[in-house]
Design a protein around this motif. Structure first.
Motif, PDB file in Angstrom:
ATOM      1  N   THR A 197     -18.965 -19.414  21.477  1.00  0.00           N
ATOM      2  CA  THR A 197     -19.375 -19.928  20.174  1.00  0.00           C
ATOM      3  C   THR A 197     -18.939 -18.924  19.121  1.00  0.00           C
ATOM      4  N   PRO A 198     -18.420 -19.378  17.997  1.00  0.00           N
ATOM      5  CA  PRO A 198     -17.964 -18.433  16.977  1.00  0.00           C
ATOM      6  C   PRO A 198     -19.092 -17.850  16.148  1.00  0.00           C
ATOM      7  N   TYR A 199     -20.318 -18.342  16.315  1.00  0.00           N
ATOM      8  CA  TYR A 199     -21.411 -17.923  15.440  1.00  0.00           C
ATOM      9  C   TYR A 199     -22.426 -17.014  16.128  1.00  0.00           C
ATOM     10  N   LEU A 200     -22.162 -16.613  17.362  1.00  0.00           N
ATOM     11  CA  LEU A 200     -23.070 -15.681  18.024  1.00  0.00           C
ATOM     12  C   LEU A 200     -22.805 -14.276  17.499  1.00  0.00           C
ATOM     13  N   THR A 201     -23.763 -13.690  16.808  1.00  0.00           N
ATOM     14  CA  THR A 201     -23.626 -12.318  16.332  1.00  0.00           C
ATOM     15  C   THR A 201     -24.401 -11.423  17.295  1.00  0.00           C
ATOM     16  N   HIS A 202     -23.663 -10.734  18.136  1.00  0.00           N
ATOM     17  CA  HIS A 202     -24.277 -10.016  19.243  1.00  0.00           C
ATOM     18  C   HIS A 202     -23.676  -8.624  19.347  1.00  0.00           C
ATOM     19  N   ALA A 203     -24.526  -7.632  19.427  1.00  0.00           N
ATOM     20  CA  ALA A 203     -24.108  -6.260  19.716  1.00  0.00           C
ATOM     21  C   ALA A 203     -25.103  -5.688  20.707  1.00  0.00           C
ATOM     22  N   ALA A 204     -24.621  -5.241  21.848  1.00  0.00           N
ATOM     23  CA  ALA A 204     -25.499  -4.746  22.905  1.00  0.00           C
ATOM     24  C   ALA A 204     -24.941  -3.450  23.454  1.00  0.00           C
ATOM     25  N   ALA A 205     -25.716  -2.381  23.360  1.00  0.00           N
ATOM     26  CA  ALA A 205     -25.292  -1.076  23.861  1.00  0.00           C
ATOM     27  C   ALA A 205     -25.558  -0.973  25.361  1.00  0.00           C
ATOM     28  N   LEU A 206     -24.575  -0.453  26.082  1.00  0.00           N
ATOM     29  CA  LEU A 206     -24.723  -0.135  27.502  1.00  0.00           C
ATOM     30  C   LEU A 206     -24.581   1.378  27.630  1.00  0.00           C
ATOM     31  N   PRO A 207     -25.665   2.126  27.426  1.00  0.00           N
ATOM     32  CA  PRO A 207     -25.545   3.585  27.370  1.00  0.00           C
ATOM     33  C   PRO A 207     -25.033   4.214  28.655  1.00  0.00           C
ATOM     34  N   SER A 215     -19.661  -9.459  20.025  1.00  0.00           N
ATOM     35  CA  SER A 215     -19.112 -10.811  19.993  1.00  0.00           C
ATOM     36  C   SER A 215     -18.177 -10.951  18.799  1.00  0.00           C
ATOM     37  N   ASP A 216     -17.265 -11.926  18.900  1.00  0.00           N
ATOM     38  CA  ASP A 216     -16.342 -12.107  17.783  1.00  0.00           C
ATOM     39  C   ASP A 216     -17.037 -12.730  16.577  1.00  0.00           C
ATOM     40  N   GLY A 217     -18.215 -13.326  16.792  1.00  0.00           N
ATOM     41  CA  GLY A 217     -18.985 -13.797  15.645  1.00  0.00           C
ATOM     42  C   GLY A 217     -19.351 -12.664  14.726  1.00  0.00           C
ATOM     43  N   PRO A 223     -17.421  -8.290   7.488  1.00  0.00           N
ATOM     44  CA  PRO A 223     -16.511  -7.235   7.019  1.00  0.00           C
ATOM     45  C   PRO A 223     -16.635  -5.975   7.862  1.00  0.00           C
ATOM     46  N   ASP A 224     -15.580  -5.179   7.851  1.00  0.00           N
ATOM     47  CA  ASP A 224     -15.437  -4.049   8.752  1.00  0.00           C
ATOM     48  C   ASP A 224     -16.640  -3.112   8.728  1.00  0.00           C
ATOM     49  N   GLU A 225     -17.029  -2.646   7.548  1.00  0.00           N
ATOM     50  CA  GLU A 225     -18.105  -1.676   7.468  1.00  0.00           C
ATOM     51  C   GLU A 225     -19.456  -2.278   7.863  1.00  0.00           C
ATOM     52  N   GLN A 226     -19.598  -3.583   7.719  1.00  0.00           N
ATOM     53  CA  GLN A 226     -20.874  -4.209   8.035  1.00  0.00           C
ATOM     54  C   GLN A 226     -21.107  -4.282   9.542  1.00  0.00           C
ATOM     55  N   TRP A 227     -20.095  -4.728  10.300  1.00  0.00           N
ATOM     56  CA  TRP A 227     -20.309  -4.777  11.743  1.00  0.00           C
ATOM     57  C   TRP A 227     -20.427  -3.374  12.311  1.00  0.00           C
ATOM     58  N   LYS A 228     -19.743  -2.393  11.709  1.00  0.00           N
ATOM     59  CA  LYS A 228     -19.884  -1.018  12.189  1.00  0.00           C
ATOM     60  C   LYS A 228     -21.302  -0.503  11.950  1.00  0.00           C
ATOM     61  N   THR A 229     -21.897  -0.877  10.817  1.00  0.00           N
ATOM     62  CA  THR A 229     -23.275  -0.469  10.546  1.00  0.00           C
ATOM     63  C   THR A 229     -24.223  -1.037  11.593  1.00  0.00           C
ATOM     64  N   LEU A 230     -24.048  -2.310  11.950  1.00  0.00           N
ATOM     65  CA  LEU A 230     -24.919  -2.929  12.944  1.00  0.00           C
ATOM     66  C   LEU A 230     -24.687  -2.349  14.339  1.00  0.00           C
ATOM     67  N   VAL A 231     -23.442  -1.983  14.651  1.00  0.00           N
ATOM     68  CA  VAL A 231     -23.174  -1.334  15.930  1.00  0.00           C
ATOM     69  C   VAL A 231     -23.810   0.053  15.968  1.00  0.00           C
ATOM     70  N   LEU A 327     -31.104  -9.143  12.576  1.00  0.00           N
ATOM     71  CA  LEU A 327     -30.232  -8.286  13.366  1.00  0.00           C
ATOM     72  C   LEU A 327     -29.401  -9.195  14.256  1.00  0.00           C
ATOM     73  N   PRO A 328     -28.347  -8.658  14.897  1.00  0.00           N
ATOM     74  CA  PRO A 328     -27.570  -9.511  15.796  1.00  0.00           C
ATOM     75  C   PRO A 328     -28.461 -10.188  16.830  1.00  0.00           C
ATOM     76  N   ARG A 329     -28.179 -11.422  17.118  1.00  0.00           N
ATOM     77  CA  ARG A 329     -28.979 -12.163  18.081  1.00  0.00           C
ATOM     78  C   ARG A 329     -28.956 -11.478  19.440  1.00  0.00           C
ATOM     79  N   THR A 330     -30.086 -11.502  20.107  1.00  0.00           N
ATOM     80  CA  THR A 330     -30.286 -10.928  21.440  1.00  0.00           C
ATOM     81  C   THR A 330     -29.935  -9.452  21.470  1.00  0.00           C
ATOM     82  N   SER A 331     -30.046  -8.779  20.335  1.00  0.00           N
ATOM     83  CA  SER A 331     -29.801  -7.343  20.305  1.00  0.00           C
ATOM     84  C   SER A 331     -30.774  -6.627  21.222  1.00  0.00           C
TER      85      SER A 331
END
Length: 356
Positions: A197-207, A215-217, A223-231, A327-331
């Motif tokens: 799905t193109p609308y899944l906003t997901h970031a999950a850390a595997l330490p 996800s590509d959503g 924008p670049d700086e925004q997804w980096k902030t959430l990561v 926050l990203p879904r299922t974070s």
């Protein structure tokens, strides 16, 4: 005939389930604005729970009901192949059946199918590694059945959490982005999670792998700086010593080991039951690891290891409407009550307030 019946059921039942769920939420297609968004959230949550139940059931049915002609010479391999085919069919069918009108317009059918197959490589590969662990231990020596099952269970947990995700990225099923994120004195790889799905906003850390799934959503639409902030938010504090996380892992690992031991006992004399039990144990281990790694972030950790609260609030406010979530879904780092209150005070409405 049984094999075809299982595949037809895996392909057709998801459409029936999604149709029933859509009928339960008629305002998802009719009401504008916030009411429609709430209905869509309920629909997505219901389909997520349905998926969590349907995939292991489809895999188990494919293994147990496999046509004996497919498993005459190598019964374990034949059962694994048909279980993987049945579960993959169910997952592709669910990915297509649950799509909203916006998702159908944004992502073509063939791309959705390809993404669904890509995401399912991980559990299929994990099951194969677990079965290889069983076969290897049987070939090594004359251990007692109980010890062989316990050792195979520990190998299987390692395969699900470490080897399978690493191989999935190394083999290119989940591409690795050239960018890296530096946090807490470590360099984190960014791995693309090809969600169907193109609308899944997901970031999950595997330490334990120094990796973050994105996800590509989130990657392509923010924008670049925004997804980096959430990561950075997701990564912050992941390497620190956390008593609560340690307690969760202390429960998750034995739970997973017991699941694999039960699978070994169930399939001691029947390769088809061994494959079915292993698929279920792999899914349970994935779910258990997700819960063990999930922990609300504290304000102190956020300020020291991640973006500031002001930066996070500004990023969330500036996301496009379809990504404008708390926050990203299922974070793995959901909102805690203190952080929710700070974000709200800084002018960002994160949605429903979490329970204290």
């Amino acid at each position: 005939m049984t094999s075809l019946a299982v595949l037809f059921a895996c392909a057709g039942v998801p459409w029936l389930v999604c149709a029933v769920l859509r009928a339960s939420f008629p305002d998802a297609e009719q009401d504008p604005g916030a009411a429609r968004e709430r209905a869509l959230r309920r629909y997505r949550r219901a389909t997520l729970y349905s998926t969590a139940v349907a995939l292991p059931v489809a895999a188990a049915a494919g293994a147990v009901l496999v046509d004996p002609l497919l498993a005459t010479r190598w019964p374990t391999v034949g059962s694994w192949f048909f279980a993987s085919l049945a579960a993959s069919t169910a997952w592709v069918s669910l990915a297509l059946a649950r799509r909203t009108p916006e998702e159908r317009e944004a992502m073509p059918v063939l791309v959705t199918i390809g993404r669904a197959v890509q995401t399912f490589v991980y559990p299929v590969l994990a099951v194969a590694l677990c079965l290889l662990a069983h076969a290897g231990l049987e070939a090594v020596g004359s251990w007692s059945p109980m010890w062989r099952a316990v050792v195979a269970a520990f190998f299987s947990v390692g395969a699900v959490l470490l080897i399978a995700p690493w191989l999935t990225a190394a083999l290119g099923a989940w591409p690795i982005f050239p960018q890296r994120i530096e946090s807490e004195g470590a360099s984190w790889r960014l791995v693309h999670l090809p969600a169907p799905t193109p609308y899944l906003t997901h970031a999950a850390a595997l330490p334990w792998l120094r990796a973050v799934l994105i996800s590509d959503g989130l990657f392509t639409r923010a924008p670049d700086e925004q997804w980096k902030t959430l990561v950075r938010y997701e990564v912050g504090g992941s390497l620190g010593s956390r008593a609560e996380r340690g307690a969760r892992w202390a429960v998750a690992i034995p739970f997973s080991v017991i699941a694999f031991v039960c699978a070994s006992a169930l399939g001691a004399n029947d390769p088809r039951k061994l494959v079915a039990g292993t698929f279920i144990a792999v899914v349970l281990t994935m779910v258990a690891s997700w819960f063990a790694n999930r922990q609300p972030v504290s304000l102190g950790t956020l300020e020291s290891d991640g973006p500031s609260v002001q930066e996070l609030a500004q990023t969330l406010r500036s996301l496009p409407p379809c990504l404008g979530q708390a926050l990203p879904r299922t974070s793995h780092k959901p909102l805690g009550t203190p952080l929710y209150d700070r974000l709200f005070a800084l002018g960002h409405d994160p949605g429903r307030r979490p329970h204290s």
